[in-house]
Design an enzyme around this catalytic site. Structure first.
Site, PDB file in Angstrom:
ATOM      1  N   GLY A 292       0.820  -1.215   0.000  1.00 30.95           N
ATOM      2  CA  GLY A 292       0.000   0.000   0.000  1.00 30.95           C
ATOM      3  C   GLY A 292       0.851   1.261   0.000  1.00 30.95           C
ATOM      4  O   GLY A 292       1.938   1.290   0.572  1.00 30.95           O
TER       5      GLY A 292
ATOM      6  N   ARG B  74       1.260  -5.683  -5.046  1.00 28.46           N
ATOM      7  CA  ARG B  74       1.250  -6.610  -3.905  1.00 28.46           C
ATOM      8  C   ARG B  74       1.681  -8.033  -4.270  1.00 28.46           C
ATOM      9  O   ARG B  74       1.394  -8.970  -3.533  1.00 28.46           O
ATOM     10  CB  ARG B  74      -0.150  -6.660  -3.285  1.00 28.46           C
TER      11      ARG B  74
ATOM     12  N   ASP C 153       5.128  -7.670   5.651  1.00 27.66           N
ATOM     13  CA  ASP C 153       5.183  -8.812   4.736  1.00 27.66           C
ATOM     14  C   ASP C 153       6.264  -8.623   3.671  1.00 27.66           C
ATOM     15  O   ASP C 153       7.012  -9.550   3.366  1.00 27.66           O
ATOM     16  CB  ASP C 153       3.818  -9.023   4.063  1.00 27.66           C
TER      17      ASP C 153
ATOM     18  N   LYS D 123       7.973   0.803   5.635  1.00 24.59           N
ATOM     19  CA  LYS D 123       6.868   1.619   5.130  1.00 24.59           C
ATOM     20  C   LYS D 123       5.551   1.044   5.579  1.00 24.59           C
ATOM     21  O   LYS D 123       5.379  -0.169   5.544  1.00 24.59           O
ATOM     22  CB  LYS D 123       6.932   1.618   3.604  1.00 24.59           C
ATOM     23  N   THR D 124       4.642   1.795   6.031  1.00 23.59           N
ATOM     24  CA  THR D 124       3.213   1.481   6.123  1.00 23.59           C
ATOM     25  C   THR D 124       2.513   2.537   6.969  1.00 23.59           C
ATOM     26  O   THR D 124       3.004   2.899   8.046  1.00 23.59           O
ATOM     27  CB  THR D 124       2.892   0.081   6.694  1.00 23.59           C
TER      28      THR D 124
ATOM     29  N   ASP E  86       0.017   1.971   8.521  1.00 19.19           N
ATOM     30  CA  ASP E  86      -0.602   1.257   9.640  1.00 19.19           C
ATOM     31  C   ASP E  86       0.142   1.427  10.958  1.00 19.19           C
ATOM     32  O   ASP E  86      -0.431   1.222  12.028  1.00 19.19           O
ATOM     33  CB  ASP E  86      -0.715  -0.240   9.333  1.00 19.19           C
TER      34      ASP E  86
ATOM     35  N   ARG F 171      -5.403  -1.898   8.870  1.00 19.24           N
ATOM     36  CA  ARG F 171      -5.409  -3.365   8.826  1.00 19.24           C
ATOM     37  C   ARG F 171      -5.655  -3.926  10.219  1.00 19.24           C
ATOM     38  O   ARG F 171      -6.655  -3.583  10.819  1.00 19.24           O
ATOM     39  CB  ARG F 171      -4.102  -3.885   8.229  1.00 19.24           C
TER      40      ARG F 171
ATOM     41  N   GLU G 139     -10.164  -0.509  11.353  1.00 21.38           N
ATOM     42  CA  GLU G 139     -10.664  -1.387  10.285  1.00 21.38           C
ATOM     43  C   GLU G 139     -10.516  -2.871  10.597  1.00 21.38           C
ATOM     44  O   GLU G 139     -11.274  -3.695  10.112  1.00 21.38           O
ATOM     45  CB  GLU G 139     -10.052  -1.013   8.926  1.00 21.38           C
TER      46      GLU G 139
HETATM   47  P1  FBP Z   1       0.610  -1.975   3.613  1.00 22.57           P
HETATM   48  O1  FBP Z   1       0.547  -2.893   4.788  1.00 22.57           O
HETATM   49  O2  FBP Z   1       1.031  -2.640   2.376  1.00 22.57           O
HETATM   50  O3  FBP Z   1       1.416  -0.755   3.910  1.00 22.57           O
HETATM   51  O4  FBP Z   1      -0.846  -1.429   3.305  1.00 22.57           O
HETATM   52  C1  FBP Z   1      -1.596  -0.827   4.274  1.00 22.57           C
HETATM   53  C2  FBP Z   1      -3.038  -0.655   3.900  1.00 22.57           C
HETATM   54  O5  FBP Z   1      -3.305   0.690   3.597  1.00 22.57           O
HETATM   55  C3  FBP Z   1      -3.957  -1.160   5.019  1.00 22.57           C
HETATM   56  O6  FBP Z   1      -4.183  -0.160   5.975  1.00 22.57           O
HETATM   57  C4  FBP Z   1      -5.186  -1.571   4.249  1.00 22.57           C
HETATM   58  O7  FBP Z   1      -5.901  -2.561   4.939  1.00 22.57           O
HETATM   59  C5  FBP Z   1      -4.632  -2.115   2.974  1.00 22.57           C
HETATM   60  O8  FBP Z   1      -3.408  -1.434   2.762  1.00 22.57           O
HETATM   61  C6  FBP Z   1      -5.519  -1.907   1.788  1.00 22.57           C
HETATM   62  O9  FBP Z   1      -4.993  -2.571   0.696  1.00 22.57           O
HETATM   63  P2  FBP Z   1      -5.237  -2.232  -0.828  1.00 22.57           P
HETATM   64  O10 FBP Z   1      -4.406  -1.039  -1.141  1.00 22.57           O
HETATM   65  O11 FBP Z   1      -4.714  -3.418  -1.553  1.00 22.57           O
HETATM   66  O12 FBP Z   1      -6.681  -1.970  -1.006  1.00 22.57           O
END
Ligand code: FBP
Length: 551
Positions: A79, A143, A174, A200-201, A203, A250, A309
């Site tokens: 993400g 991803r 991951d 990075k994230t 979250d 997440r 979420e």
């Molecule tokens: P990462 O863990 O890859 O940084 O992504 C975070 C996130 O934004 C989460 O908060 C969310 O649940 C998910 O990506 C959404 O995924 P997508 O972009 O595939 O809809």
């Protein structure tokens, strides 16, 4: 590319580097490390990259220029998170400081660009357009899970073709797990390719003593807090709605908690607390109805509720159901292909154990369907697709109607739903994230030059001025433990969930009752890039509290 006035001015911002990275660096080695858990298994799986020491960079008077130029490849994975472009510009500037002939290549659209040999060279002119901007559009992200030897070998071909000596993977837990597996694989076959990870994230769940926060969390939370503040003003003006606001993140509730500290809503649910207290969906609904009924007695039929979420995965009975669903979908997903939605739900019901089948049947059908959607490539439920905010408000409305009949509630209940996630992931980084990401990238170039592999770029001491930040690296294996994924035990980076003994949570918990039964909203306003440092450079409340600072 046409730029807005703010973009034009902001592109000139020069991110600040820690003192140690401002000139030539030397490496200081720390103690050997251990993984956070399951040491024996992890050691066996990572014989070449387990137990390496933590490293720290220090300034030196020795010349740093590298005589033999080298090339580096980068992947943006998962993400989007604000600041990704500054990681890229930081790596680029770091490489160029070492030797002007060094080159940087970007693999397009995430790990798939690496496997399928889709790439571009990132030149000074191209990168200039992206400095200090949000998004990952400089090369795109994806991803695809990098996990098989075939993928690693395919990738190696393009690395050889481009004479790349190191690969930087900018990703979450991951993707950094994959970085560790790849580093180990290349070490094992003597490929001569280093792999470095960058945390990075949005979250905020990739953190520990050495990684104080993942990049993007600060900006994303500030964007959400601004909008929550605006909703709260609206709510307090019209005084007629309950706003159920689901926030991305997440599994972990760090984003919801940070936004609650910033905006002081009436309720903020914390998934980790729900799990610790073994709360049921019914308990949560009862608590919300209690708050709503008490506020109604005061004449207030309005309020705000923040919902992380991942909440649903933390309700113990739901957690059991989701875990069995994960296994069922991993093992028997093929049998469900091509079925009509209602047939799919019926078939899944039959595949579940009796207790889980009962719970599954009792859920509103749209929620059961959302829970049964395909997992992402890492085996995670796609929680952003589950409408927990409407599940809760539907259940609350039903319970309040019953309470009204029993004379326990005399108010009016009308709900609005919101989901904030994508709105914040590509915002222009705050000064904090702009500096932090640039430093992480620059530091990654120094880790490469130090010949390290299987390390994550680490910049810490983040509540101090950026000049005082400490730069170095930590072996990725030290963050790992064994967890069940796709029905099998795998080595993965341990997620950092909200610590119920930590200051951020305790601070919120101490205000909770007061916030529920009063209207004490706080309105943080928009991110400021120019102005007094205490406003423009202020890190997140979470970071400040975790570092024993006053907020
Ligand atoms: P990462 O863990 O890859 O940084 O992504 C975070 C996130 O934004 C989460 O908060 C969310 O649940 C998910 O990506 C959404 O995924 P997508 O972009 O595939 O809809």
């Amino acid at each position: 590319m046409k730029k807005s006035p703010l973009q034009r001015v902001r592109s000139e911002y020069q991110p600040k580097l820690p003192k140690a990275l401002q000139g030539p660096v030397k490496v200081k080695l720390g103690e050997a490390t251990e993984s956070v858990a399951d040491q024996e298994e992890i050691k066996k799986l990572f014989p070449h990259t387990y137990g390496m020491p933590v490293v720290q960079f220090e300034s030196t008077d020795e010349p740093e220029r590298v005589e033999e130029p080298f090339n580096v490849g980068i992947i943006l994975s998962g993400g989007q998170a604000p600041g990704g472009h500054n990681v890229v510009s930081g790596i680029f500037d770091g490489l160029k400081r070492l030797n002007k002939e060094n080159r940087l290549y970007g693999f397009l659209m995430g790990p798939s660009g690496f496997i399928n040999h889709q790439y571009m060279e990132l030149t000074a002119g191209y990168i200039k357009e992206y400095r200090n901007t949000g998004g990952f559009d400089i090369i795109g992200s994806g991803r695809t899970k990098l996990e098989t030897p075939e993928q690693f070998e395919e990738g190696l071909k393009v690395l050889r073709e481009l004479n790349i000596k190191a690969l930087v993977i900018i990703g979450g837990d991951d993707s950094n797990t994959n970085a560790a597996v790849l580093a180990e694989y290349y070490q094992n076959i003597g490929a001569g390719v280093q792999v470095i990870g960058v945390p990075k994230t949005i979250d905020g769940d990739l953190k520990n003593k050495w990684i104080e926060t993942s990049f993007g969390f600060d900006t994303a939370c500030k964007v959400y807090s601004e909008v929550i503040g605006n909703i709260q003003r609206d709510c307090n003006s019209a005084k007629k709605y309950y706003h159920f606001i689901k926030l991305m993140g997440r599994s972990a509730s760090h984003i919801a908690l940070e936004c609650a500290l910033e905006t002081q809503p009436n309720v903020c649910l914390i998934s980790e607390e729900v799990l610790a207290k073994r709360m049921t969906l019914d308990n949560i609904v009862s608590y919300l109805c209690y708050v709503i009924a008490e506020r109604a007695k005061l004449g207030w039929n309005f309020g705000t509720v923040l919902v992380p979420e991942g909440l649903i995965e933390f309700i113990p009975s739901m957690k059991d159901l989701i875990s069995e669903l994960n296994d069922v979908l991993a093992e028997k997903g093929g049998e469900l292909e091509g079925l009509e939605p209602h047939e799919k739900l019926e078939k899944i019901e039959k595949m579940l154990s009796p207790a889980n089948a009962d719970l599954y049947k009792s859920l509103p059908r749209h929620i059961a369907r959302q829970l049964s959607l395909e997992r992402d490539s890492h085996g995670n439920v796609q929680v952003s697709l589950i409408e927990t905010e409407s599940l809760l408000s539907e259940m609350v409305a039903k319970r309040l109607a019953e309470m009204k009949e029993n004379g326990q509630y005399a108010g009016k209940f009308s709900a609005q739903h919101h989901f904030f996630g994508y709105e914040g992931r590509c915002a222009d980084p705050t000064n904090f994230d702009a500096d932090y990401t640039y430093a992480l990238g620059f530091n990654a170039a120094m880790l490469i030059n130090a010949g390290l592999t299987g390390y994550m770029s680490s910049v810490r001491n983040l509540t101090e001025k950026s000049e005082e930040w400490i730069a170095g690296g930590i072996p990725i294996t030290m963050m790992m433990n064994m967890e069940k994924r796709h029905g099998h035990m795998k080595p993965v980076i341990q997620k950092a969930l909200v610590n119920l003994n930590g200051r951020p949570y305790l601070k919120y918990a101490s205000m909770r009752e007061t916030l529920a039964l009063n209207t004490l909203y706080q309105y943080p306003g928009p991110i400021q890039y120019f102005g007094p440092s205490e406003i423009c450079d202020r890190p997140s409340m979470t970071l400040l509290l975790e570092h024993d600072k006053e907020v």
